[in-house]
Design a protein around this motif. Sequence first.
Motif, short mmCIF file in Angstrom:
data_model
loop_
_atom_site.label_atom_id
_atom_site.label_comp_id
_atom_site.label_asym_id
_atom_site.label_seq_id
_atom_site.Cartn_x
_atom_site.Cartn_y
_atom_site.Cartn_z
N PHE A 41 0.85 -1.22 0.12
CA PHE A 41 -0.07 -0.15 0.06
C PHE A 41 1.00 1.37 0.14
N THR A 42 0.21 2.34 -0.59
CA THR A 42 0.80 3.64 -0.25
C THR A 42 0.05 4.56 0.75
N VAL A 43 0.73 5.05 1.25
CA VAL A 43 0.01 5.95 2.50
C VAL A 43 0.46 7.38 2.80
N PHE A 44 -0.09 8.37 3.07
CA PHE A 44 0.39 9.76 3.28
C PHE A 44 0.52 9.88 4.70
N LYS A 45 1.69 10.27 4.96
CA LYS A 45 2.04 10.32 6.40
C LYS A 45 2.35 11.93 6.83
N GLY A 46 2.44 12.14 8.12
CA GLY A 46 3.06 13.38 8.61
C GLY A 46 4.68 13.28 9.03
N THR A 47 4.96 14.38 9.42
CA THR A 47 6.40 14.50 9.43
C THR A 47 6.74 15.39 10.56
N SER A 48 7.98 15.59 11.41
CA SER A 48 8.13 16.41 12.53
C SER A 48 8.31 17.79 11.98
N SER A 49 8.40 17.89 10.62
CA SER A 49 8.09 19.36 10.07
C SER A 49 6.79 19.91 9.63
N GLY A 50 5.95 18.76 9.75
CA GLY A 50 4.51 19.17 9.43
C GLY A 50 4.07 18.89 7.80
N ASP A 51 5.41 18.41 7.13
CA ASP A 51 5.17 18.31 5.68
C ASP A 51 4.25 16.94 5.46
N ILE A 52 3.52 17.02 4.68
CA ILE A 52 2.77 15.53 4.25
C ILE A 52 3.89 14.70 3.15
N VAL A 53 4.24 13.37 3.36
CA VAL A 53 5.03 12.70 2.72
C VAL A 53 4.25 11.41 2.13
N GLU A 54 4.47 10.84 1.14
CA GLU A 54 4.36 9.63 0.70
C GLU A 54 4.98 8.66 0.87
N ALA A 55 4.55 7.45 1.51
CA ALA A 55 5.33 6.22 1.92
C ALA A 55 4.63 5.05 1.59
N LYS A 56 5.47 3.77 1.65
CA LYS A 56 4.88 2.66 0.95
C LYS A 56 4.94 1.66 2.26
N GLY A 57 4.26 0.63 2.23
CA GLY A 57 4.02 -0.19 3.43
C GLY A 57 3.68 -1.64 2.72
N HIS A 58 3.62 -2.73 3.73
CA HIS A 58 2.84 -4.09 3.37
C HIS A 58 2.27 -4.47 4.50
N ARG A 59 1.08 -5.12 4.29
CA ARG A 59 0.44 -5.69 5.44
C ARG A 59 -0.24 -7.05 4.82
N ASP A 60 0.18 -8.07 5.72
CA ASP A 60 -0.94 -9.33 5.77
C ASP A 60 -2.05 -9.32 6.89
N PRO A 61 -3.14 -9.90 6.60
CA PRO A 61 -4.32 -9.58 7.41
C PRO A 61 -3.91 -10.52 8.48
N PRO A 116 -8.51 14.92 -4.48
CA PRO A 116 -7.89 13.62 -4.92
C PRO A 116 -7.19 12.89 -3.79
N MET A 117 -7.28 11.62 -3.83
CA MET A 117 -6.19 10.89 -2.88
C MET A 117 -4.97 10.84 -3.49
N THR A 118 -4.17 11.91 -3.42
CA THR A 118 -2.81 12.19 -3.71
C THR A 118 -2.09 13.04 -2.67
N GLN A 119 -0.84 13.19 -2.95
CA GLN A 119 -0.15 14.17 -1.98
C GLN A 119 -0.61 15.45 -2.00
N ILE A 152 -2.46 17.55 0.99
CA ILE A 152 -1.93 19.00 1.61
C ILE A 152 -3.20 20.02 1.35
N GLU A 153 -3.61 19.91 0.03
CA GLU A 153 -4.73 21.10 -0.22
C GLU A 153 -5.92 20.87 0.77
N ALA A 154 -6.56 19.48 0.98
CA ALA A 154 -7.55 19.57 1.95
C ALA A 154 -7.33 19.83 3.38
N MET A 155 -5.99 19.57 3.80
CA MET A 155 -5.75 19.79 5.31
C MET A 155 -5.54 21.47 5.15
#
Length: 333
Positions: free
Chosen positions: A5-25, A307-310, A314-317
């Motif tokens: 999956f792709t997820v949009f995360k917060g950072t210490s600076s407050g910037d929104i960044v894109e990250a990757k991950g994997h999950r098994d149920p 849109p569910m994009t970086q 940012i625009e929505a928040m």
Amino acid sequence: MGVDFTVFKGTSSGDIVEAKGHRDPGPTEVIVKISHCGVCGTDEHYRHADQGLGHEGVGTITEIGSMVTALSDFRVGDRVGMGWFHKTCGHCDACLSGFQNRCENKTEYGTADRDQGCFGTAVAWDISTLFKIPPEIESEFAGPLMCGGATVWSPLYDYGLKPGSRVGILGVGGLGHIAIQFASKMGMEVVVFSGTESKRQQAMDLGASEFVATSGRKDLSGVEKLNALLITTSAAPDMGLYLPVLASGAKMFPLTVSTEQLKLSPLDLILNTLTVIGSAVAPTASIRAMLRFVAKQEVRPIIEKFPMTQAGVIEAMTKLREGKMRYRGVLVA
């Protein structure tokens, strides 16, 4: 199999960044492909944290854990929603009493599963905090119900109010505009308080019985006593203005996540046997009832889509932070 999956995360600076991950149920989890997610004011509190953002998700189950079929009726292809809580235990006193939102062992947004969030493509979610979305509710409207809607629903549904109760609602914003609809369609008399006259017509269209502009007022003379007061404003109100219009035994619900002081003295509470109740989201059965109610009564949040994009996150928040959102932002995959 699991999911990348792709997820949009917060950072210490407050910037929104894109990250990757994997999950098994896990055994009691499902994989949900996210289609929509509401943008809640509480997401702003975690913009400076290294974690996946978003907790008003809606999507479709694509994979189930080994015990899901035995323990629930969730199946691949179901459209579901999830909110603030990630998992409840089912065996503590709170859970066994039907108050899963008070679970002693719960995991929740901001403190658990920080690698994932509903501002993304997919999540692994425990079935204890998962909800089927009725077919009558469009996914874009379902997201804001999972936290914002459930937060204003619980005071109206779980605390003894009934048709004919006079309910005051402070603020016509992300929470308030949903609360007006709920209370009105439950048969309550809805008295809306807002700073200026600018939202009068909208409040009345949503179901308000009365509208009171409070800017410059030193008292609320002429307003009949209220049985409950839902505080949905971003800033703590001057309680000295509202206490005189609360009926004996009235309940007050501060619903906005804020560190501001709500100024009340013990004498204020004692003289009229008032109750202040902290309430956030609703128990499991209550949320299910909310979704059935919304489906039948056609309650709909007023939304703006992004849109569910970086850039979309940012625009929505940013729009929410600046107080310009009308009234709930929704990210769309």
